[in-house]
Write a protein that holds these residues in place. Structure first.
Motif, PDB file in Angstrom:
ATOM      1  N   ALA A  98     -40.774 -29.481   2.455  1.00 11.44           N
ATOM      2  CA  ALA A  98     -38.672 -29.911   2.191  1.00 11.44           C
ATOM      3  C   ALA A  98     -38.663 -29.858   3.949  1.00 11.44           C
ATOM      4  CB  ALA A  98     -38.744 -29.510   1.024  1.00 11.44           C
ATOM      5  N   GLU A  99     -38.007 -28.488   4.346  1.00 14.56           N
ATOM      6  CA  GLU A  99     -37.358 -28.076   5.043  1.00 14.56           C
ATOM      7  C   GLU A  99     -37.726 -28.478   6.410  1.00 14.56           C
ATOM      8  OE1 GLU A  99     -37.820 -23.487   5.196  1.00 14.56           O
ATOM      9  OE2 GLU A  99     -37.043 -23.393   3.429  1.00 14.56           O
ATOM     10  N   ARG A 100     -39.472 -28.993   6.329  1.00 19.49           N
ATOM     11  CA  ARG A 100     -39.994 -29.529   8.045  1.00 19.49           C
ATOM     12  C   ARG A 100     -39.826 -30.943   7.378  1.00 19.49           C
ATOM     13  NH1 ARG A 100     -43.611 -26.127  11.364  1.00 19.49           N
ATOM     14  NH2 ARG A 100     -42.876 -24.099  10.470  1.00 19.49           N
ATOM     15  N   GLU A 101     -39.392 -31.603   6.022  1.00 16.03           N
ATOM     16  CA  GLU A 101     -38.841 -32.834   6.389  1.00 16.03           C
ATOM     17  C   GLU A 101     -37.980 -33.109   6.952  1.00 16.03           C
ATOM     18  OE1 GLU A 101     -40.125 -36.202   5.416  1.00 16.03           O
ATOM     19  OE2 GLU A 101     -40.837 -35.932   3.038  1.00 16.03           O
ATOM     20  N   MET A 102     -37.476 -32.426   7.164  1.00 20.14           N
ATOM     21  CA  MET A 102     -35.668 -32.895   8.008  1.00 20.14           C
ATOM     22  C   MET A 102     -35.072 -32.205   8.744  1.00 20.14           C
ATOM     23  SD  MET A 102     -34.237 -33.134   5.343  1.00 20.14           S
ATOM     24  CE  MET A 102     -32.295 -33.436   5.338  1.00 20.14           C
ATOM     25  N   ALA A 103     -36.925 -31.454   9.244  1.00 18.49           N
ATOM     26  CA  ALA A 103     -36.750 -31.115  10.885  1.00 18.49           C
ATOM     27  C   ALA A 103     -37.761 -31.880  11.797  1.00 18.49           C
ATOM     28  CB  ALA A 103     -36.629 -29.692  11.328  1.00 18.49           C
ATOM     29  N   SER A 104     -38.877 -31.012  12.067  1.00 15.51           N
ATOM     30  CA  SER A 104     -40.010 -31.537  13.045  1.00 15.51           C
ATOM     31  C   SER A 104     -41.244 -32.760  12.202  1.00 15.51           C
ATOM     32  CB  SER A 104     -41.281 -30.995  13.308  1.00 15.51           C
ATOM     33  OG  SER A 104     -41.265 -29.403  12.309  1.00 15.51           O
ATOM     34  N   ARG A 105     -41.010 -32.557  11.193  1.00 12.38           N
ATOM     35  CA  ARG A 105     -42.807 -33.406  10.034  1.00 12.38           C
ATOM     36  C   ARG A 105     -43.689 -33.346  11.019  1.00 12.38           C
ATOM     37  NH1 ARG A 105     -39.986 -39.292   9.006  1.00 12.38           N
ATOM     38  NH2 ARG A 105     -38.127 -38.357   7.288  1.00 12.38           N
ATOM     39  N   TYR A 106     -44.241 -31.727  11.635  1.00 13.32           N
ATOM     40  CA  TYR A 106     -45.120 -31.475  12.447  1.00 13.32           C
ATOM     41  C   TYR A 106     -45.971 -30.100  11.512  1.00 13.32           C
ATOM     42  CZ  TYR A 106     -48.182 -29.084  15.561  1.00 13.32           C
ATOM     43  OH  TYR A 106     -49.003 -28.684  16.346  1.00 13.32           O
ATOM     44  N   CYS A 107     -46.377 -30.100  10.920  1.00 11.61           N
ATOM     45  CA  CYS A 107     -47.458 -28.856  10.270  1.00 11.61           C
ATOM     46  C   CYS A 107     -48.585 -28.665  10.338  1.00 11.61           C
ATOM     47  CB  CYS A 107     -46.773 -28.998   8.995  1.00 11.61           C
ATOM     48  SG  CYS A 107     -47.177 -27.583   8.194  1.00 11.61           S
TER      49      CYS A 107
END
Length: 276
Positions: A98-107
């Motif tokens: 969820a935190e990355r949904e708001m940021a880079s969308r890279y994982c």
């Protein structure tokens, strides 16, 4: 301990030699309490090779190591696992995504010791269930294990239906296909779950072949099989794959005390890479 009588002759020197070979090839430490397990696992190889006893098998291994080492490793590795084992880790994963949904969308995620696939598929299902548009993400999940036989099962993604009875019904309906006819009683992971997953054989004692690091590493119920010195070597290599703020998750009975100072505990067996 005195020699113990089994179906196949299994002397103390055989047990000690097998422990030595297992440690050298896998880093796994076997204590006296594992004697029966060692016997039962390698007795199957003796039977299949039509040998007479453990001494003959050890001699066979030493003469044919290149061709036998894969079956040797597969015989001794332990592969107990289940879908969504230790649920709090997957609750953490939801928030992490969820935190990355708001940021880079890279994982980039690594499931080390992925066994027959229940862990990495649980990771992939959690990720897909946590994001609105998977096509907008750059996600890769690396799934590795030393045991090639369980890796083949993991890649197939086919399980007895009983294995998924504990999975939430909504997730079962979305991410599994139920077998029919000759495949009744089986379920298969849908292709959408497998899209961003890669399965590879990896011995943790070897140099890691990765060109890039990982934002999140699941390294659960793996280190319990290694002695402290081997643990330190492995976690030294793992720490080099992560940047400050990246996350490492280990098993419920494990901890990093006296193993590495590169991580800080931020949750139940959840650690964050420090800036050191």
């Amino acid at each position: 301990m005195s020699d113990v009588k089994f179906e196949y002759q299994f002397k103390d020197r055989d047990f000690n030699k097998l422990k030595e070979i297992v440690y050298a090839r896998t880093g796994i430490t076997l204590g006296e309490e594992k004697r029966q397990l060692v016997y039962s696992r390698f007795a199957k190889r003796i039977r299949k090779l039509n040998l007479q006893n453990f001494s003959e098998y050890i001699e066979y291994f030493e003469k044919n190591e290149e061709s036998e080492v894969t079956d040797f490793i597969n015989a001794i590795t332990t592969n107990f696992t289940s879908f969504f084992r230790e649920p709090h880790h997957f609750e953490f994963l939801k928030n992490f995504i969820a935190e990355r949904e708001m940021a880079s969308r890279y994982c980039r995620i690594w499931s080390a010791g992925c066994s027959s696939g229940e862990e990495p598929y649980s990771i992939a299902m959690t990720v897909l269930d946590s994001i609105a548009n998977p096509d907008a993400w750059d996600i890769k999940i690396l799934c590795t294990d030393i045991d090639t036989s369980v890796l083949r099962k993991a890649e197939q993604g086919v399980y007895d239906a009983a294995r998924v009875e504990g999975v939430d019904e909504r997730l079962r309906s979305r991410f599994f296909l139920r077998g029919k006819g000759a495949r009744n009683g089986l379920v298969k992971i849908r292709d959408e779950v497998r899209t961003n997953m890669v399965f590879r054989q990896l011995n943790l004692l070897d140099e890691f072949p990765f060109k890039k690091g990982f934002d999140l590493i699941f390294f659960r119920n793996v280190i319990i099989y290694f002695d402290k010195d081997t643990q330190r070597k492995i976690f030294s290599k793992i720490a080099k794959l992560q940047q400050p703020g990246d996350v490492l998750i280990i098993g419920h009975s494990e901890n990093l005390a006296a193993v590495t100072d590169k991580y800080a505990l931020i949750g139940r067996t959840i650690y964050q890479r420090l800036d050191n």
